[in-house]
Design an enzyme around this catalytic site. Structure first.
Site, PDB file in Angstrom:
ATOM      1  N   LYS A 121      -3.312   8.468   2.366  1.00  0.00           N
ATOM      2  CA  LYS A 121      -4.571   8.322   3.115  1.00  0.00           C
ATOM      3  C   LYS A 121      -4.448   8.901   4.529  1.00  0.00           C
ATOM      4  O   LYS A 121      -5.436   9.413   5.069  1.00  0.00           O
ATOM      5  CB  LYS A 121      -4.997   6.851   3.189  1.00  0.00           C
ATOM      6  CG  LYS A 121      -5.425   6.241   1.850  1.00  0.00           C
ATOM      7  CD  LYS A 121      -6.587   6.968   1.191  1.00  0.00           C
ATOM      8  CE  LYS A 121      -7.192   6.131   0.062  1.00  0.00           C
ATOM      9  NZ  LYS A 121      -8.179   6.918  -0.740  1.00  0.00           N
ATOM     10  N   TYR A 172       0.847  -1.202   0.000  1.00  0.00           N
ATOM     11  CA  TYR A 172       0.000   0.000   0.000  1.00  0.00           C
ATOM     12  C   TYR A 172       0.884   1.255   0.000  1.00  0.00           C
ATOM     13  O   TYR A 172       0.535   2.268  -0.600  1.00  0.00           O
ATOM     14  CB  TYR A 172      -0.997  -0.018   1.157  1.00  0.00           C
ATOM     15  CG  TYR A 172      -2.202   0.870   0.887  1.00  0.00           C
ATOM     16  CD1 TYR A 172      -2.973   0.678  -0.254  1.00  0.00           C
ATOM     17  CD2 TYR A 172      -2.543   1.901   1.752  1.00  0.00           C
ATOM     18  CE1 TYR A 172      -4.070   1.498  -0.522  1.00  0.00           C
ATOM     19  CE2 TYR A 172      -3.645   2.709   1.497  1.00  0.00           C
ATOM     20  CZ  TYR A 172      -4.407   2.507   0.357  1.00  0.00           C
ATOM     21  OH  TYR A 172      -5.475   3.321   0.088  1.00  0.00           O
TER      22      TYR A 172
HETATM   23  P1  NAD Z   1     -11.983   3.156  -8.839  1.00  0.00           P
HETATM   24  O1  NAD Z   1     -10.774   2.888  -9.653  1.00  0.00           O
HETATM   25  O2  NAD Z   1     -13.286   2.804  -9.416  1.00  0.00           O
HETATM   26  O3  NAD Z   1     -12.013   4.684  -8.390  1.00  0.00           O
HETATM   27  C1  NAD Z   1     -10.864   5.504  -8.359  1.00  0.00           C
HETATM   28  C2  NAD Z   1     -11.204   6.752  -9.131  1.00  0.00           C
HETATM   29  O4  NAD Z   1     -10.145   7.710  -9.044  1.00  0.00           O
HETATM   30  C3  NAD Z   1     -11.430   6.484 -10.624  1.00  0.00           C
HETATM   31  O5  NAD Z   1     -12.721   6.913 -10.977  1.00  0.00           O
HETATM   32  C4  NAD Z   1     -10.385   7.358 -11.304  1.00  0.00           C
HETATM   33  O6  NAD Z   1     -10.841   7.909 -12.513  1.00  0.00           O
HETATM   34  C5  NAD Z   1     -10.199   8.431 -10.250  1.00  0.00           C
HETATM   35  N1  NAD Z   1      -8.983   9.214 -10.445  1.00  0.00           N
HETATM   36  C6  NAD Z   1      -7.682   8.823 -10.375  1.00  0.00           C
HETATM   37  N2  NAD Z   1      -6.867   9.857 -10.695  1.00  0.00           N
HETATM   38  C7  NAD Z   1      -7.678  10.924 -10.950  1.00  0.00           C
HETATM   39  C8  NAD Z   1      -7.450  12.265 -11.358  1.00  0.00           C
HETATM   40  N3  NAD Z   1      -6.199  12.753 -11.561  1.00  0.00           N
HETATM   41  N4  NAD Z   1      -8.518  13.081 -11.534  1.00  0.00           N
HETATM   42  C9  NAD Z   1      -9.779  12.619 -11.354  1.00  0.00           C
HETATM   43  N5  NAD Z   1     -10.062  11.355 -10.985  1.00  0.00           N
HETATM   44  C10 NAD Z   1      -9.028  10.523 -10.792  1.00  0.00           C
HETATM   45  O7  NAD Z   1     -11.726   2.367  -7.468  1.00  0.00           O
HETATM   46  P2  NAD Z   1     -12.469   2.441  -6.047  1.00  0.00           P
HETATM   47  O8  NAD Z   1     -12.004   1.249  -5.319  1.00  0.00           O
HETATM   48  O9  NAD Z   1     -13.904   2.710  -6.227  1.00  0.00           O
HETATM   49  O10 NAD Z   1     -11.769   3.700  -5.371  1.00  0.00           O
HETATM   50  C11 NAD Z   1     -12.477   4.820  -4.890  1.00  0.00           C
HETATM   51  C12 NAD Z   1     -11.895   5.279  -3.577  1.00  0.00           C
HETATM   52  O11 NAD Z   1     -12.104   4.278  -2.597  1.00  0.00           O
HETATM   53  C13 NAD Z   1     -10.389   5.557  -3.609  1.00  0.00           C
HETATM   54  O12 NAD Z   1     -10.115   6.704  -2.841  1.00  0.00           O
HETATM   55  C14 NAD Z   1      -9.828   4.332  -2.930  1.00  0.00           C
HETATM   56  O13 NAD Z   1      -8.597   4.632  -2.310  1.00  0.00           O
HETATM   57  C15 NAD Z   1     -10.905   4.082  -1.906  1.00  0.00           C
HETATM   58  N6  NAD Z   1     -10.901   2.745  -1.315  1.00  0.00           N
HETATM   59  C16 NAD Z   1     -10.949   1.639  -2.092  1.00  0.00           C
HETATM   60  C17 NAD Z   1     -10.944   0.378  -1.510  1.00  0.00           C
HETATM   61  C18 NAD Z   1     -10.950  -0.874  -2.346  1.00  0.00           C
HETATM   62  O14 NAD Z   1     -10.560  -1.932  -1.813  1.00  0.00           O
HETATM   63  N7  NAD Z   1     -11.376  -0.838  -3.588  1.00  0.00           N
HETATM   64  C19 NAD Z   1     -10.920   0.256  -0.113  1.00  0.00           C
HETATM   65  C20 NAD Z   1     -10.899   1.431   0.665  1.00  0.00           C
HETATM   66  C21 NAD Z   1     -10.888   2.658   0.043  1.00  0.00           C
HETATM   67  C1  IMJ Z   2      -3.853  -1.097  -3.287  1.00  0.00           C
HETATM   68  C2  IMJ Z   2      -2.497  -1.407  -3.312  1.00  0.00           C
HETATM   69  C3  IMJ Z   2      -1.914  -2.274  -2.400  1.00  0.00           C
HETATM   70  C4  IMJ Z   2      -2.679  -2.843  -1.404  1.00  0.00           C
HETATM   71  C5  IMJ Z   2      -4.036  -2.544  -1.368  1.00  0.00           C
HETATM   72  C6  IMJ Z   2      -4.621  -1.673  -2.306  1.00  0.00           C
HETATM   73  N1  IMJ Z   2      -5.039  -2.952  -0.515  1.00  0.00           N
HETATM   74  C7  IMJ Z   2      -6.225  -2.374  -0.881  1.00  0.00           C
HETATM   75  C8  IMJ Z   2      -6.002  -1.577  -2.008  1.00  0.00           C
HETATM   76  C9  IMJ Z   2      -4.825  -3.880   0.601  1.00  0.00           C
HETATM   77  C10 IMJ Z   2      -7.501  -2.576  -0.169  1.00  0.00           C
HETATM   78  C11 IMJ Z   2      -7.037  -0.754  -2.761  1.00  0.00           C
HETATM   79  N2  IMJ Z   2      -7.072   0.641  -2.192  1.00  0.00           N
HETATM   80  C12 IMJ Z   2      -7.596   0.781  -0.845  1.00  0.00           C
HETATM   81  C13 IMJ Z   2      -6.604   1.763  -2.855  1.00  0.00           C
HETATM   82  O1  IMJ Z   2      -6.707   2.834  -2.295  1.00  0.00           O
HETATM   83  C14 IMJ Z   2      -5.998   1.689  -4.194  1.00  0.00           C
HETATM   84  C15 IMJ Z   2      -5.384   2.753  -4.743  1.00  0.00           C
HETATM   85  C16 IMJ Z   2      -4.633   2.731  -5.980  1.00  0.00           C
HETATM   86  C17 IMJ Z   2      -4.613   1.650  -6.856  1.00  0.00           C
HETATM   87  C18 IMJ Z   2      -3.855   1.724  -8.039  1.00  0.00           C
HETATM   88  C19 IMJ Z   2      -3.735   0.581  -8.999  1.00  0.00           C
HETATM   89  C20 IMJ Z   2      -3.358   1.019 -10.386  1.00  0.00           C
HETATM   90  C21 IMJ Z   2      -2.375   2.171 -10.424  1.00  0.00           C
HETATM   91  N3  IMJ Z   2      -2.363   3.045  -9.410  1.00  0.00           N
HETATM   92  C22 IMJ Z   2      -3.141   2.922  -8.280  1.00  0.00           C
HETATM   93  N4  IMJ Z   2      -3.177   3.946  -7.401  1.00  0.00           N
HETATM   94  C23 IMJ Z   2      -3.919   3.863  -6.291  1.00  0.00           C
HETATM   95  O2  IMJ Z   2      -1.633   2.303 -11.406  1.00  0.00           O
END
Ligand code: NAD
Ligand code: IMJ
Length: 258
Positions: free
Chosen positions: A165, A158
Site C-alpha cells: 500500500k 498487515y
Molecule cells: P474484496 O475481497 O471484496 O476485494 C478485493 C478484490 O481483489 C476482489 O474482488 C478480488 O477478486 C480482487 N483480486 C485479488 N487478486 C486479483 C487478481 N490477481 N486479479 C484481479 N483481481 C484480483 O475486499 P475489499 O475489502 O472490498 O477490498 C478492496 C480494496 O479495498 C483492496 O485494495 C483493499 O486493500 C482495500 N481496503 C479494504 C479495507 C477493508 O477493511 N476491507 C480497508 C481499506 C482498504
Molecule cells: C488485512 C490483514 C491484516 C490486517 C488488516 C487487514 N487490517 C485491515 C485489513 C487491519 C483493515 C483489510 N485490508 C485493508 C486489506 O487490504 C486486506 C488485504 C488482503 C486480505 C487477504 C485475506 C485472504 C488472503 N490474502 C489477502 N490478501 C490481501 O489470502
C-alpha cells in the site's frame, strides 16, 4: 434528476468479488450518479457472483481480468474501446498477499510473497492506468484506488500488504504527475476497516473494528457506502481540482495520537 456524472460517462470498476466488496458499493453509487459501467471479475470462480450483481445495472460490459496478466488487461481495454470508444473513470480495488505472509512476522516474508503482493496490489494500478489513459485522452479522466492506513503505520499482521500500500500510494503521486497534463487525475481513498472478503479470517479483525469505534473521532466504523460517496466525489466533476491525493475515509481515526 441531476446526476454527479455527465450523462454519457463510462467507468471501469476492477475489484468486485461479491456484494460486500467496496468496489461494488462504488459501482452502485456511480451507477446511481449516472455512469455506465464496465465490471471485471478475477476468474471463473468469481464470474457467476459478478454476473449476478451486474444484472442489477443497466447494460454493463463484463470482462475477465486477472491483473497479473498483461494479455487480459490488453483484452479488457480493447473490449472497452470497441464498446464505448472512451473511458471517464477507473476504480482499482484489488489487493492480494499470500495468507502465510499475513499470518507470520513480516521479517519472514519470502521474495515470492513480496513480489506477488506488490504485483497484484500496486503494479496493477500502473498497468491499468497505462491501458486507461489513451481512452481518457479526449475529455480527461479520473483514476481511483483503495488503500489502508497500514501504508503509513504498522498494524499487526498487515505486513507485506502495508509495504504494497505504501508503493500504491506513491504510485498514485507519480501517476498523477505523469497523467495530469492530459487532465487525468489519480487519487486514493484510504478506508477504515470494513468486513469484506479481504477482511475475512484476519485474526483479531473484530477487535480492530472495536478499536476504531473506541478511538476514532466519530466513535464508529465506516461502511462501504460511505467510501463510495467519497469515491463519487473524487471520480466525478466535483473532484476536478484534486489529484495525487490520499483521502482518509476512516471516521478520523488517523488523526489521533494517544
Ligand atoms: P474484496 O475481497 O471484496 O476485494 C478485493 C478484490 O481483489 C476482489 O474482488 C478480488 O477478486 C480482487 N483480486 C485479488 N487478486 C486479483 C487478481 N490477481 N486479479 C484481479 N483481481 C484480483 O475486499 P475489499 O475489502 O472490498 O477490498 C478492496 C480494496 O479495498 C483492496 O485494495 C483493499 O486493500 C482495500 N481496503 C479494504 C479495507 C477493508 O477493511 N476491507 C480497508 C481499506 C482498504
Ligand atoms: C488485512 C490483514 C491484516 C490486517 C488488516 C487487514 N487490517 C485491515 C485489513 C487491519 C483493515 C483489510 N485490508 C485493508 C486489506 O487490504 C486486506 C488485504 C488482503 C486480505 C487477504 C485475506 C485472504 C488472503 N490474502 C489477502 N490478501 C490481501 O489470502
Amino acid at each position: 434528476m441531476t446526476h454527479a456524472f455527465p450523462s454519457d460517462s463510462v467507468g471501469l470498476v476492477v475489484g468486485v468479488a461479491n456484494k460486500r466488496s467496496i468496489s461494488w458499493a462504488i459501482a452502485q453509487a456511480a451507477a446511481a450518479a449516472g455512469a455506465r459501467l464496465a465490471l471485471t471479475y478475477q476468474g471463473a470462480r468469481l464470474e457467476e457472483n459478478v454476473r449476478e450483481l451486474a444484472a442489477t445495472l443497466d447494460d454493463p460490459l463484463l470482462a475477465p481480468c486477472d491483473v497479473t496478466s498483461d494479455a487480459e488487461i490488453d483484452a479488457l481495454f480493447a473490449a472497452i474501446a470497441a464498446r464505448y470508444g472512451r473511458l471517464d473513470f477507473l476504480v482499482h480495488g484489488v489487493a492480494f498477499a499470500h495468507r502465510d505472509d499475513l499470518d507470520r512476522p513480516f521479517v519472514e516474508t519470502s521474495r515470492e510473497g513480496f513480489r506477488r503482493a506488490l504485483d497484484v496490489s500496486a503494479y496493477s494500478l500502473v498497468a491499468l492506468a497505462r491501458g486507461a489513459a489513451p481512452l481518457m485522452a479526449e475529455r480527461g479522466g479520473s483514476i481511483l484506488t483503495l488503500s489502508y492506513l497500514g501504508a503509513e503505520r504498522v498494524f499487526p499482521n498487515y505486513n507485506v500488504m502495508g509495504v504494497a500500500k505504501a508503493a500504491l500510494e506513491s504510485s498514485v503521486r507519480y501517476l498523477a504527475a505523469d497523467l495530469g497534463p492530459k487532465n487525468i487525475r489519480v487519487n486514493a481513498i484510504s478506508a477504515g476497516p470494513i468486513k469484506t472478503l479481504a477482511a475475512s479470517g484476519i485474526s483479531g479483525f473484530s477487535s480492530i473494528l472495536q478499536t476504531y469505534r473506541d478511538r476514532a473521532p466519530l466513535r464508529r466504523t465506516v461502511d462501504a457506502a460511505e467510501v463510495a460517496d467519497a469515491a463519487v466525489f473524487l471520480l466525478g466533476p466535483a473532484g476536478r481540482a484534486v489529484t495525487g491525493e490520499v483521502l482518509l475515509v476512516d471516521g478520523g481515526y488517523h488523526a489521533m495520537g494517544l
